[in-house]
Design a protein around this motif. Structure first.
Motif, PDB file in Angstrom:
ATOM      1  N   UNK A  13     -49.106  -1.341   9.818  1.00  0.00           N
ATOM      2  CA  UNK A  13     -49.063  -2.077   8.546  1.00  0.00           C
ATOM      3  C   UNK A  13     -49.140  -3.585   8.794  1.00  0.00           C
ATOM      4  N   UNK A  14     -48.388  -4.081   9.774  1.00  0.00           N
ATOM      5  CA  UNK A  14     -48.431  -5.514  10.099  1.00  0.00           C
ATOM      6  C   UNK A  14     -49.811  -5.929  10.571  1.00  0.00           C
ATOM      7  N   UNK A  19     -55.103  -8.522   9.604  1.00  0.00           N
ATOM      8  CA  UNK A  19     -56.567  -8.406   9.581  1.00  0.00           C
ATOM      9  C   UNK A  19     -57.120  -8.254   8.163  1.00  0.00           C
ATOM     10  N   UNK A  20     -56.220  -8.384   7.176  1.00  0.00           N
ATOM     11  CA  UNK A  20     -56.607  -8.295   5.765  1.00  0.00           C
ATOM     12  C   UNK A  20     -57.347  -6.992   5.437  1.00  0.00           C
ATOM     13  N   UNK A 117     -61.117  -0.447  15.632  1.00  0.00           N
ATOM     14  CA  UNK A 117     -62.429  -0.751  15.064  1.00  0.00           C
ATOM     15  C   UNK A 117     -63.395   0.421  15.194  1.00  0.00           C
ATOM     16  N   UNK A 118     -63.309   1.160  16.299  1.00  0.00           N
ATOM     17  CA  UNK A 118     -64.203   2.294  16.485  1.00  0.00           C
ATOM     18  C   UNK A 118     -63.626   3.513  15.777  1.00  0.00           C
TER      19      UNK A 118
END
Length: 129
Positions: A13-14, A19-20, A117-118
């Motif tokens: 969550x943080x 990273x918005x 990201x992947x």
């Protein structure tokens, strides 16, 4: 070790906030079934149950329309036993508390600490959809 069972959910969550990101996903396996788990922090204007940390949406791989949306605390899903048994195909047993504890511990092992990201093809499909 974290002070809560779903400690990685707090870390995720943080990282999402940093990273918005309004939604993230990861894969989860339980009871011979794979799930895509969508993770959403509550927005300021959302109706958030007391103590809820994040909203989770489970999608059964192979049957993506078979979904379960549930708030999660630092320790458990905020869901009644019958609904949890039904969705995760858990047979009734005298020791359901222990069975649910095993489910939570298994789930905790899959929670990433940061946005990855992947994504797998199925996660990409769900996130686009």
């Amino acid at each position: 070790m974290d002070s809560s069972l779903f400690g990685n959910l707090e870390k995720l969550k943080k990282d999402m906030k940093k990273k918005k990101r309004s939604v993230d996903s990861f894969l989860f396996e339980y009871n011979k079934q794979r799930y895509v788990v969508l993770v959403r922090p509550y927005a300021k204007n959302d109706k958030k149950p007391p103590e809820a940390l994040m909203q989770l949406e489970f999608l059964r791989v192979g049957k993506l329309r078979d979904r379960l949306t549930v708030p999660a605390t630092k320790w458990q899903f905020m869901l009644d036993a019958r609904a949890m048994r039904g969705y995760f195909d858990i047979e009734y047993a005298e020791n359901l508390g222990e069975v649910f504890r095993e489910l939570y511990e298994r789930f905790a092992d899959f929670i990433p600490t940061q946005v990855l990201e992947e994504k797998s093809e199925i996660e990409q499909e769900v996130l686009r959809g």
